[in-house]
Design an enzyme around this catalytic site. Structure first.
Site, PDB file in Angstrom:
ATOM      1  N   ARG A   1       5.542   2.084  19.849  1.00  0.00           N
ATOM      2  CA  ARG A   1       4.615   1.120  19.216  1.00  0.00           C
ATOM      3  C   ARG A   1       4.570  -0.221  19.965  1.00  0.00           C
ATOM      4  NH1 ARG A   1       3.895   5.368  16.923  1.00  0.00           N
ATOM      5  NH2 ARG A   1       3.444   5.664  14.693  1.00  0.00           N
TER       6      ARG A   1
ATOM      7  N   SER B   1       1.238   2.942   8.645  1.00  0.00           N
ATOM      8  CA  SER B   1       2.630   2.507   8.456  1.00  0.00           C
ATOM      9  C   SER B   1       2.669   0.987   8.541  1.00  0.00           C
ATOM     10  CB  SER B   1       3.526   3.067   9.557  1.00  0.00           C
ATOM     11  OG  SER B   1       3.533   4.461   9.537  1.00  0.00           O
TER      12      SER B   1
ATOM     13  N   GLU C   1       4.441  -3.377  11.590  1.00  0.00           N
ATOM     14  CA  GLU C   1       3.627  -2.797  12.665  1.00  0.00           C
ATOM     15  C   GLU C   1       2.365  -3.628  12.894  1.00  0.00           C
ATOM     16  OE1 GLU C   1       1.775   1.116  12.955  1.00  0.00           O
ATOM     17  OE2 GLU C   1       3.768   1.950  13.143  1.00  0.00           O
TER      18      GLU C   1
END
Ligand code: EPU
Length: 341
Positions: free
Chosen positions: A167, A237, A335
């Site tokens: 990520r 998420s 995130e």
């Protein structure tokens, strides 16, 4: 000389972020070519305005006011660059919807099937190196082309220079706010050799499975667990799965035998912990806090009622972080990124 795109003043971003946070951009414009992009950048620089690039709006936290010029690619061009016996190289413009591209990609080649139904645009996909079921976009990516604002020119950044990790990428770090992604180059495999290691994909039969079936299966699994942002506003998420030392993981596992742990990567002894499990075990799953909530079927997903402000999200984020830190001594990192950071 290309035409200057239409620039709107005081433009609502409510429908342009999937958490549907109330937000207004000082200026907003879309572009479909690098010439139009250059015009917009020139215009903003003349007015000394900050430039912010919006993709599908599925990984951003929108403040109530966004100063400067917000730009969004509407270019959806897909073009085959080259091919050989085993692979095909394809350029896809930043404005293409990610899931549409995954579905279309099957007619050219394979590798993207596990990434079906991830919300967002192709241009945003390398920024946080989107991933699901054992595949990350960096696995199939060759290079990223875009406009470097400081250098005032188009540049191609090869995969090796994208600093991809879980990520994360150079676009979130060194090149943040300085690089407008215009297209992404992929290399797809001509032979279908699916990655079925991750549950529940490991229940599929590799010998009979088609690429189309795999895409549909992944989409069905995601739909069952993750809310569709068109109906329930969310950003996928909300936290990353934290990475901790194997020593700390062992201690936690003794106290909590059901805690899901995963390897963090081929070159590391560290362990990835399922943040959704930690949040559920802190009692947040399905809990509603006014206009925001932690989703009842996946505690890692923060949802809104479409009327929330960034401050509502921040409050819930901080309270989840605090309780998880107190209970497990683990810090959860969000995130989605603050759009103006
Ligand atoms: N879990 C719980 N309670 C929950 C949620 C999850 O106990 O409320 C447990 C599950 O039972 C499972 C484990 O946690 O044992 C992992 O859950 P899941 O398979 O749903 O995956 P995840 O780790 O929560 C990650 C990605 C997703 C991606 C899936 C599938 C991150 C932050 N998230 O979620 O990506 O789709 O794996 O590969 O890495 C996204 O980034 O927006 C996203 C949706």
């Amino acid at each position: 000389m290309s035409q200057m795109p239409v620039i709107s003043e005081h433009y609502s971003l409510h429908d342009k972020n999937t958490l549907r946070l109330a937000s207004c951009a000082e200026y907003f414009a879309t572009f479909t070519s690098s010439d139009e992009l250059a015009e917009l950048i020139r215009w903003a620089e003349q007015k000394s305005l900050a430039i912010r690039v919006l993709g599908g709006g599925s990984n951003v936290l929108m403040p109530e006011f966004v100063p400067g010029l917000v730009i969004q690619s509407k270019d959806e061009t897909v073009s085959v660059v080259s091919e050989d016996e085993s692979s095909v190289v394809i350029d896809v413009a930043a404005g293409k919807c990610w899931h549409d591209w995954v579905v279309e990609s099957i007619q050219y080649g394979h590798g993207l099937e596990n990434l079906a139904l991830i919300p967002g645009s192709v241009g945003a996909s390398p920024v946080q190196n989107i991933g699901a079921y054992g595949v990350e976009v960096s696995d199939l990516l060759v290079s990223v082309t875009g406009f470097n604002i400081a250098e005032q020119r188009m540049l191609t950044i090869e995969k090796a220079d994208c600093d991809f990790s879980y990520r994360d990428s150079v676009f979130k770090n060194r090149l943040k706010n300085n690089f407008v992604i215009c297209s992404v180059r992929f290399r797809l495999n001509k032979f279908f050799s699916p990655n079925l290691e991750y549950a529940p994909l490991n229940t599929l039969d590799k010998n009979t499975l088609t690429a189309q079936e795999l895409t549909r299966f992944v989409a069905a699994v995601r739909s069952a667990k993750l809310p569709d942002p068109a109906n329930i506003p969310n950003a996928g998420s909300f936290f990353k799965n934290p990475i901790i030392s194997s020593q700390k993981a062992e201690t936690l596992k003794l106290a909590h035998p059901s805690l899901p742990l995963y390897p963090s990567g081929p070159d590391s002894a560290d362990v990835k912990v399922a943040a959704g499990w930690l949040i559920e075990h802190c009692g947040f799953k399905g809990k509603v806090f006014g206009p925001v909530a932690m989703y009842e079927k996946q505690a890692l997903v923060l949802t809104t009622d479409g009327k929330a402000l960034l401050s509502d999200v921040t409050k819930l984020k901080e309270s989840v972080q605090e309780v998880v830190a107190q209970t497990f001594d683990i810090h959860l990192e969000p995130e989605p990124q603050l759009f103006t950071s």
